[in-house]
Design an enzyme around this catalytic site. Sequence first.
Site, mmCIF file in Angstrom:
data_model
loop_
_atom_site.group_PDB
_atom_site.id
_atom_site.type_symbol
_atom_site.label_atom_id
_atom_site.label_comp_id
_atom_site.label_asym_id
_atom_site.label_seq_id
_atom_site.Cartn_x
_atom_site.Cartn_y
_atom_site.Cartn_z
ATOM 1 N N GLY A 217 0.822 -1.211 0.000
ATOM 2 C CA GLY A 217 0.000 0.000 0.000
ATOM 3 C C GLY A 217 0.846 1.245 0.000
ATOM 4 O O GLY A 217 2.045 1.222 -0.277
ATOM 5 N N ILE A 218 0.203 2.341 0.359
ATOM 6 C CA ILE A 218 0.823 3.660 0.346
ATOM 7 C C ILE A 218 1.421 3.958 1.713
ATOM 8 O O ILE A 218 0.860 3.555 2.723
ATOM 9 C CB ILE A 218 -0.284 4.699 0.009
ATOM 10 C CG1 ILE A 218 -0.338 4.986 -1.470
ATOM 11 C CG2 ILE A 218 -0.225 5.924 0.830
ATOM 12 C CD1 ILE A 218 -1.481 5.890 -1.893
ATOM 13 N N GLY A 219 2.543 4.684 1.750
ATOM 14 C CA GLY A 219 3.047 5.183 3.030
ATOM 15 C C GLY A 219 4.434 4.667 3.381
ATOM 16 O O GLY A 219 5.036 3.874 2.657
ATOM 17 N N GLY A 220 4.946 5.145 4.516
ATOM 18 C CA GLY A 220 6.319 4.853 4.937
ATOM 19 C C GLY A 220 6.529 3.385 5.286
ATOM 20 O O GLY A 220 7.572 2.797 4.995
ATOM 21 N N MET A 221 5.539 2.766 5.917
ATOM 22 C CA MET A 221 5.717 1.393 6.374
ATOM 23 C C MET A 221 5.820 0.399 5.207
ATOM 24 O O MET A 221 6.777 -0.374 5.141
ATOM 25 C CB MET A 221 4.556 1.031 7.311
ATOM 26 C CG MET A 221 4.843 -0.132 8.215
ATOM 27 S SD MET A 221 5.040 -1.672 7.383
ATOM 28 C CE MET A 221 3.463 -1.780 6.525
ATOM 29 N N GLU A 242 -1.758 -2.585 -6.848
ATOM 30 C CA GLU A 242 -2.569 -1.495 -7.410
ATOM 31 C C GLU A 242 -1.636 -0.376 -7.859
ATOM 32 O O GLU A 242 -1.602 0.007 -9.012
ATOM 33 C CB GLU A 242 -3.509 -1.030 -6.314
ATOM 34 C CG GLU A 242 -4.168 0.280 -6.550
ATOM 35 C CD GLU A 242 -4.849 0.760 -5.276
ATOM 36 O OE1 GLU A 242 -5.595 -0.016 -4.658
ATOM 37 O OE2 GLU A 242 -4.616 1.915 -4.899
ATOM 38 N N LEU A 317 -5.180 4.251 10.084
ATOM 39 C CA LEU A 317 -5.078 5.394 11.000
ATOM 40 C C LEU A 317 -5.565 5.027 12.397
ATOM 41 O O LEU A 317 -5.000 5.462 13.383
ATOM 42 C CB LEU A 317 -5.883 6.583 10.452
ATOM 43 C CG LEU A 317 -5.347 7.144 9.123
ATOM 44 C CD1 LEU A 317 -6.333 8.144 8.527
ATOM 45 C CD2 LEU A 317 -3.985 7.800 9.323
ATOM 46 N N GLY A 340 -7.866 1.038 -2.535
ATOM 47 C CA GLY A 340 -7.991 -0.401 -2.771
ATOM 48 C C GLY A 340 -7.727 -1.223 -1.539
ATOM 49 O O GLY A 340 -7.485 -2.421 -1.642
HETATM 50 C C1 LIG Z 1 -1.486 2.059 -3.478
HETATM 51 C C2 LIG Z 1 -1.974 0.896 -2.939
HETATM 52 O O1 LIG Z 1 -1.841 -0.228 -3.302
HETATM 53 S S1 LIG Z 1 -2.798 1.373 -1.677
HETATM 54 C C3 LIG Z 1 -3.990 0.187 -1.415
HETATM 55 C C4 LIG Z 1 -4.579 0.445 -0.218
HETATM 56 N N1 LIG Z 1 -5.117 1.790 -0.044
HETATM 57 C C5 LIG Z 1 -5.126 2.286 1.171
HETATM 58 O O2 LIG Z 1 -4.606 1.676 2.084
HETATM 59 C C6 LIG Z 1 -5.839 3.599 1.335
HETATM 60 C C7 LIG Z 1 -5.899 4.059 2.748
HETATM 61 N N2 LIG Z 1 -4.580 4.264 3.335
HETATM 62 C C8 LIG Z 1 -3.953 5.460 3.229
HETATM 63 O O3 LIG Z 1 -4.414 6.389 2.615
HETATM 64 C C9 LIG Z 1 -2.596 5.577 3.917
HETATM 65 O O4 LIG Z 1 -2.003 4.309 3.960
HETATM 66 C C10 LIG Z 1 -2.720 6.156 5.365
HETATM 67 C C11 LIG Z 1 -3.334 7.540 5.323
HETATM 68 C C12 LIG Z 1 -3.552 5.244 6.244
HETATM 69 C C13 LIG Z 1 -1.313 6.195 5.961
HETATM 70 O O5 LIG Z 1 -0.442 6.855 5.073
HETATM 71 P P1 LIG Z 1 0.909 7.499 5.631
HETATM 72 O O6 LIG Z 1 1.487 8.309 4.544
HETATM 73 O O7 LIG Z 1 1.744 6.430 6.231
HETATM 74 O O8 LIG Z 1 0.280 8.368 6.766
HETATM 75 P P2 LIG Z 1 0.840 9.500 7.682
HETATM 76 O O9 LIG Z 1 1.054 8.945 9.046
HETATM 77 O O10 LIG Z 1 1.981 10.200 7.022
HETATM 78 O O11 LIG Z 1 -0.447 10.441 7.730
HETATM 79 C C14 LIG Z 1 -0.928 11.077 6.590
HETATM 80 C C15 LIG Z 1 -1.456 12.417 7.039
HETATM 81 O O12 LIG Z 1 -2.550 12.205 7.940
HETATM 82 C C16 LIG Z 1 -2.349 12.909 9.158
HETATM 83 N N3 LIG Z 1 -2.873 12.085 10.256
HETATM 84 C C17 LIG Z 1 -2.534 10.812 10.523
HETATM 85 N N4 LIG Z 1 -3.230 10.374 11.609
HETATM 86 C C18 LIG Z 1 -4.015 11.416 11.995
HETATM 87 C C19 LIG Z 1 -4.941 11.602 13.055
HETATM 88 N N5 LIG Z 1 -5.252 10.610 13.912
HETATM 89 N N6 LIG Z 1 -5.541 12.803 13.176
HETATM 90 C C20 LIG Z 1 -5.274 13.804 12.305
HETATM 91 N N7 LIG Z 1 -4.404 13.681 11.275
HETATM 92 C C21 LIG Z 1 -3.772 12.502 11.138
HETATM 93 C C22 LIG Z 1 -0.821 13.045 9.251
HETATM 94 O O13 LIG Z 1 -0.473 14.129 10.077
HETATM 95 C C23 LIG Z 1 -0.441 13.270 7.797
HETATM 96 O O14 LIG Z 1 -0.700 14.618 7.439
HETATM 97 P P3 LIG Z 1 0.326 15.466 6.534
HETATM 98 O O15 LIG Z 1 0.490 14.688 5.257
HETATM 99 O O16 LIG Z 1 -0.377 16.764 6.337
HETATM 100 O O17 LIG Z 1 1.581 15.526 7.329
HETATM 101 C C1 LIG Z 2 -6.938 4.922 -4.859
HETATM 102 C C2 LIG Z 2 -5.506 5.037 -4.919
HETATM 103 C C3 LIG Z 2 -4.665 4.838 -3.755
HETATM 104 C C4 LIG Z 2 -5.074 3.849 -2.727
HETATM 105 O O1 LIG Z 2 -5.665 2.813 -2.937
HETATM 106 O O2 LIG Z 2 -4.731 4.092 -1.606
#
Ligand SMILES: CC(=O)SCCNC(=O)CCNC(=O)[C@H](O)C(C)(C)COP(=O)(O)OP(=O)(O)OC[C@H]1O[C@@H](n2cnc3c(N)ncnc32)[C@H](O)[C@@H]1OP(=O)(O)O
Ligand SMILES: CCCC(=O)O
Length: 442
Positions: A217-221, A242, A317, A340
């Site tokens: 997925g998306i993000g640092g981890m 994806e 989150l 996704g």
């Molecule tokens: C591409 C693929 O294949 S993805 C397939 C799956 N799709 C998904 O998982 C979609 C949903 N998941 C996501 O969008 C991401 O994984 C997330 C948001 C859950 C985590 O992404 P990360 O980049 O690791 O999150 P991060 O910890 O940097 O937080 C993102 C933002 O949310 C904010 N945030 C995080 N937690 C909170 C909270 N509890 N309250 C308020 N703001 C928050 C952070 O401050 C950050 O803001 P900034 O960008 O303005 O600094």
């Molecule tokens: C929809 C594109 C990115 C995601 O699944 O997180």
Amino acid sequence: MYIEEYRKKCVSADEAVKVIRSGDWIEFAWAASMPGLLDEALARRKDELYDVNLRGGVIITPVTCMECDPTGEHFTWNSWHLGGRERKLVQNGRAYYIPLKYSELPRYLRENVKTDVVAIQVAPMDAHGYFSFGVTVSHYAAAIEKARAVIVEVNEDMPSTHGGYDHAVHISKVDFVVEGGHRGLPILPSASASELDRQIAGYVLPEIMDGACIQLGIGGMPNALGKMIAESDLKDLGIHTEMFVDGFVDMVEAGKVTGTRKQLDRGRIVYAFAAGTQKLYDFLRNNPSLAGYPVDYTNHPFIASQNDQLISINSALEIDLTGQVCSESAGPSMISGAGGQLDFVEAAYNSKGGKSFICLPSTYKDKSGQLHSRIKGQMTMGSAITDTRPTVQFVVTEFGKVNLKGLSTWQRAEALISIAHPDFREALMAEARGLKIWRKLA
Ligand SMILES: CC(=O)SCCNC(=O)CCNC(=O)[C@H](O)C(C)(C)COP(=O)(O)OP(=O)(O)OC[C@H]1O[C@@H](n2cnc3c(N)ncnc32)[C@H](O)[C@@H]1OP(=O)(O)O
Ligand SMILES: CCCC(=O)O
């Protein structure tokens, strides 16, 4: 053979956007493929247009139309998935999120929503009259099927990419061609992985076996895990994902990816869209080991799960003590989108030997510096449920991993508290007692 038709359809950006009318819905941009010249030309028509709705998602570049219209009378942005810029537009009341199960997006476009005009960026036309969708295959072919007009903005720097099907549009289906010259592609730097990300990834790595098929997925981890996989002894991995990101290129360059044990698209890396560094874009260019597919192929749980040992790794989150997962909002305030995530949570669990991992740091520090547990007695009021509790399998924090499948509510509470930050465990137990989901025998 198609050059004459191409020439006839070539117009300036200003000419092309004349096809757009007040009240239209336009499918416009996704991730790294923003039609910048069309955006600027549309912004120049601001005063003639009223209530034009633009649709896109995960955008990396600024949208001029939105910047030139502070009152929102002329243009509204509707996002399938918020990138950082769209999050700010939503917070300022200038954009709106469209709840999405990403695998269903092509069907939404075919059956549910109005699309008047498609205006997208593509790679240069080939000798057979096809424009490759380049880094965004996703849903563009479906959007084109029902549009009144199709405008393609050609970026000489957009890599032509290989695909499964519906990864290109033929000149016969295009109304206007706008030649953009060399416009580069926006760079999405890899999210940097923290020590905490590495600790979490460290719990997932031993669960991955030789021959596994990976979605990140998306993000640092997920990024930290990609690096760890590249440095591991794992072999013969496959990729069915994806979003294609730099972490996957690291895995390929380290010799970890052969795709020979995949059940679908043997030997090929499957993805719906890509965004990252120039190295990633160069890797994609004319590379037959990759196949860009529409997202109803990459993400549909029935399809993705046909690959054995599908391992899905996504971030969240917050999670409540019964296992409901929020990955898209903080209370009612939208952060990103469902994307996704649920698709792959379901797909991995349904794949033979597959596993799905929802990963999250145990705590979140707010702007005032106060620490909050991300594992909650109850979900924060207004937070959107991305994964319902029966769908969730492994949950991982820096304190360990638990498998929720089949656990009763008290077992879930116990398991999740065992991976919560120690400072919050007592309070969570008290909440669990109040919620009648605590059964610890004395
Ligand atoms: C591409 C693929 O294949 S993805 C397939 C799956 N799709 C998904 O998982 C979609 C949903 N998941 C996501 O969008 C991401 O994984 C997330 C948001 C859950 C985590 O992404 P990360 O980049 O690791 O999150 P991060 O910890 O940097 O937080 C993102 C933002 O949310 C904010 N945030 C995080 N937690 C909170 C909270 N509890 N309250 C308020 N703001 C928050 C952070 O401050 C950050 O803001 P900034 O960008 O303005 O600094
Ligand atoms: C929809 C594109 C990115 C995601 O699944 O997180």
